[in-house]
Design a protein around this motif. Structure first.
Motif, mmCIF file in Angstrom:
data_model
loop_
_atom_site.group_PDB
_atom_site.id
_atom_site.type_symbol
_atom_site.label_atom_id
_atom_site.label_comp_id
_atom_site.label_asym_id
_atom_site.label_seq_id
_atom_site.Cartn_x
_atom_site.Cartn_y
_atom_site.Cartn_z
ATOM 1 N N VAL A 140 43.822 12.397 -21.086
ATOM 2 C CA VAL A 140 42.391 12.323 -20.766
ATOM 3 C C VAL A 140 41.585 11.900 -21.992
ATOM 4 O O VAL A 140 40.395 11.625 -21.879
ATOM 5 C CB VAL A 140 41.853 13.681 -20.228
ATOM 6 C CG1 VAL A 140 42.524 14.033 -18.921
ATOM 7 C CG2 VAL A 140 42.021 14.777 -21.252
ATOM 8 N N ARG A 141 42.240 11.831 -23.134
ATOM 9 C CA ARG A 141 41.574 11.421 -24.370
ATOM 10 C C ARG A 141 41.719 9.915 -24.540
ATOM 11 O O ARG A 141 42.812 9.416 -24.817
ATOM 12 C CB ARG A 141 42.180 12.169 -25.548
ATOM 13 C CG ARG A 141 42.063 13.693 -25.389
ATOM 14 C CD ARG A 141 42.616 14.422 -26.551
ATOM 15 N NE ARG A 141 41.762 14.126 -27.700
ATOM 16 C CZ ARG A 141 42.107 14.380 -28.946
ATOM 17 N NH1 ARG A 141 43.280 14.905 -29.214
ATOM 18 N NH2 ARG A 141 41.290 14.101 -29.930
ATOM 19 N N PRO A 142 40.652 9.161 -24.394
ATOM 20 C CA PRO A 142 40.747 7.697 -24.480
ATOM 21 C C PRO A 142 41.274 7.193 -25.820
ATOM 22 O O PRO A 142 41.921 6.151 -25.875
ATOM 23 C CB PRO A 142 39.322 7.218 -24.233
ATOM 24 C CG PRO A 142 38.459 8.403 -24.330
ATOM 25 C CD PRO A 142 39.295 9.618 -24.165
ATOM 26 N N GLU A 143 41.041 7.942 -26.897
ATOM 27 C CA GLU A 143 41.532 7.517 -28.211
ATOM 28 C C GLU A 143 43.048 7.581 -28.305
ATOM 29 O O GLU A 143 43.638 6.978 -29.201
ATOM 30 C CB GLU A 143 40.878 8.323 -29.342
ATOM 31 C CG GLU A 143 41.220 9.788 -29.359
ATOM 32 C CD GLU A 143 40.320 10.660 -28.468
ATOM 33 O OE1 GLU A 143 40.400 11.884 -28.608
ATOM 34 O OE2 GLU A 143 39.563 10.135 -27.631
ATOM 35 N N GLU A 144 43.687 8.294 -27.394
ATOM 36 C CA GLU A 144 45.148 8.314 -27.307
ATOM 37 C C GLU A 144 45.637 7.396 -26.193
ATOM 38 O O GLU A 144 46.603 6.659 -26.368
ATOM 39 C CB GLU A 144 45.652 9.733 -27.016
ATOM 40 C CG GLU A 144 45.425 10.724 -28.107
ATOM 41 C CD GLU A 144 45.826 12.133 -27.704
ATOM 42 O OE1 GLU A 144 46.446 12.323 -26.631
ATOM 43 O OE2 GLU A 144 45.518 13.054 -28.478
ATOM 44 N N ALA A 145 44.983 7.472 -25.046
ATOM 45 C CA ALA A 145 45.449 6.742 -23.866
ATOM 46 C C ALA A 145 45.407 5.232 -24.062
ATOM 47 O O ALA A 145 46.366 4.528 -23.718
ATOM 48 C CB ALA A 145 44.631 7.146 -22.637
ATOM 49 N N GLY A 146 44.326 4.722 -24.633
ATOM 50 C CA GLY A 146 44.196 3.270 -24.824
ATOM 51 C C GLY A 146 45.298 2.693 -25.703
ATOM 52 O O GLY A 146 45.992 1.754 -25.297
ATOM 53 N N PRO A 147 45.486 3.227 -26.915
ATOM 54 C CA PRO A 147 46.573 2.710 -27.759
ATOM 55 C C PRO A 147 47.957 2.913 -27.150
ATOM 56 O O PRO A 147 48.844 2.083 -27.332
ATOM 57 C CB PRO A 147 46.426 3.507 -29.060
ATOM 58 C CG PRO A 147 45.010 3.954 -29.084
ATOM 59 C CD PRO A 147 44.632 4.166 -27.643
ATOM 60 N N ALA A 148 48.141 3.997 -26.408
ATOM 61 C CA ALA A 148 49.441 4.227 -25.764
ATOM 62 C C ALA A 148 49.693 3.176 -24.684
ATOM 63 O O ALA A 148 50.804 2.642 -24.582
ATOM 64 C CB ALA A 148 49.505 5.628 -25.169
ATOM 65 N N ARG A 149 48.675 2.857 -23.902
ATOM 66 C CA ARG A 149 48.839 1.806 -22.876
ATOM 67 C C ARG A 149 49.102 0.450 -23.531
ATOM 68 O O ARG A 149 49.921 -0.341 -23.045
ATOM 69 C CB ARG A 149 47.619 1.765 -21.968
ATOM 70 C CG ARG A 149 47.573 2.930 -20.985
ATOM 71 C CD ARG A 149 46.534 2.732 -19.888
ATOM 72 N NE ARG A 149 45.173 2.726 -20.387
ATOM 73 C CZ ARG A 149 44.401 3.812 -20.508
ATOM 74 N NH1 ARG A 149 44.859 4.990 -20.141
ATOM 75 N NH2 ARG A 149 43.181 3.709 -20.972
ATOM 76 N N SER A 150 48.449 0.191 -24.650
ATOM 77 C CA SER A 150 48.682 -1.058 -25.366
ATOM 78 C C SER A 150 50.127 -1.127 -25.876
ATOM 79 O O SER A 150 50.778 -2.171 -25.786
ATOM 80 C CB SER A 150 47.691 -1.169 -26.535
ATOM 81 O OG SER A 150 47.869 -2.370 -27.223
ATOM 82 N N LEU A 151 50.640 -0.013 -26.382
ATOM 83 C CA LEU A 151 52.032 0.022 -26.834
ATOM 84 C C LEU A 151 52.984 -0.179 -25.665
ATOM 85 O O LEU A 151 53.984 -0.907 -25.788
ATOM 86 C CB LEU A 151 52.329 1.337 -27.556
ATOM 87 C CG LEU A 151 53.787 1.563 -27.999
ATOM 88 C CD1 LEU A 151 54.336 0.406 -28.810
ATOM 89 C CD2 LEU A 151 53.897 2.876 -28.764
ATOM 90 N N LEU A 152 52.700 0.417 -24.523
ATOM 91 C CA LEU A 152 53.555 0.207 -23.344
ATOM 92 C C LEU A 152 53.581 -1.264 -22.947
ATOM 93 O O LEU A 152 54.642 -1.806 -22.616
ATOM 94 C CB LEU A 152 53.079 1.073 -22.171
ATOM 95 C CG LEU A 152 53.345 2.570 -22.307
ATOM 96 C CD1 LEU A 152 52.650 3.332 -21.181
ATOM 97 C CD2 LEU A 152 54.836 2.858 -22.326
ATOM 98 N N ARG A 153 52.427 -1.925 -23.000
ATOM 99 C CA ARG A 153 52.394 -3.371 -22.705
ATOM 100 C C ARG A 153 53.247 -4.146 -23.697
ATOM 101 O O ARG A 153 54.005 -5.052 -23.326
ATOM 102 C CB ARG A 153 50.955 -3.895 -22.713
ATOM 103 C CG ARG A 153 50.180 -3.621 -21.450
ATOM 104 C CD ARG A 153 48.855 -4.389 -21.403
ATOM 105 N NE ARG A 153 47.966 -4.054 -22.491
ATOM 106 C CZ ARG A 153 47.145 -3.000 -22.511
ATOM 107 N NH1 ARG A 153 47.106 -2.177 -21.480
ATOM 108 N NH2 ARG A 153 46.361 -2.780 -23.544
#
Length: 166
Positions: A140-153
């Motif tokens: 739920v923390r965008p500062e974690e979720a965004g970079p994590a989604r970018s790494l998954l991509r």
């Protein structure tokens, strides 16, 4: 090194070279500063570690793959203040193909045989952390979720590029 990073002492860091060609002995203290330092100390340590593990954001070294499990462990640690920076470093490692490109350049192949293997090993180490990254991507923390989604991509994109033996 405490509960976090307990396996770091098993690696023979002095026998490894970092992405800049220097001894990898400074990697464990940097990992420790990330794990146990305050927010500013941890962020500075991630920045320094980036130069050692993925110089210029695209050149990995011999010590990169052995360090990745510790980066993943730290990224999965609750309340770590620099998860976004760690995930960004892991993404750079995942995307690194500098040695692969140089070895495939014809004249450099004989001199750079080990380096593409370092890239493959580092990427494989990042892939093993997919469950950690997926859990961070649903944070739920965008500062974690965004970079994590970018790494998954980045992981998905890198998996589509054929690995060739150089």
């Amino acid at each position: 090194m405490g509960i976090v990073l307990k396996g770091v002492a098993r690696i023979r860091w002095a026998e490894l070279r970092d992405a800049q060609g220097a001894s990898a002995v400074r990697i464990p203290p940097l990992l420790s500063r990330i794990a146990y330092g305050d927010a500013d100390t941890a962020r500075l340590a991630v920045d320094e570690l980036g130069g050692s593990l993925c110089a210029l954001g695209f050149v990995v070294g011999e010590a990169t793959a052995p360090a990745v499990p510790f980066l993943l462990e730290l990224a999965g640690t609750p309340h770590l203040p620099c998860k976004a920076e760690l995930l960004g470093l892991l993404e750079s490692i995942c995307r690194a193909r500098q040695w692969h490109a140089a070895a495939g350049d014809g004249g450099l192949g004989a001199n750079y045989r080990r380096q593409p293997g370092w890239e493959r090993a580092a990427r494989a180490a990042v892939y093993t952390g997919r469950p950690i990254v997926e859990s961070l991507a649903s944070s739920v923390r965008p500062e974690e979720a965004g970079p994590a989604r970018s790494l998954l991509r980045a992981m998905d994109e890198a998996a589509l590029i054929p690995e060739t033996e150089s």
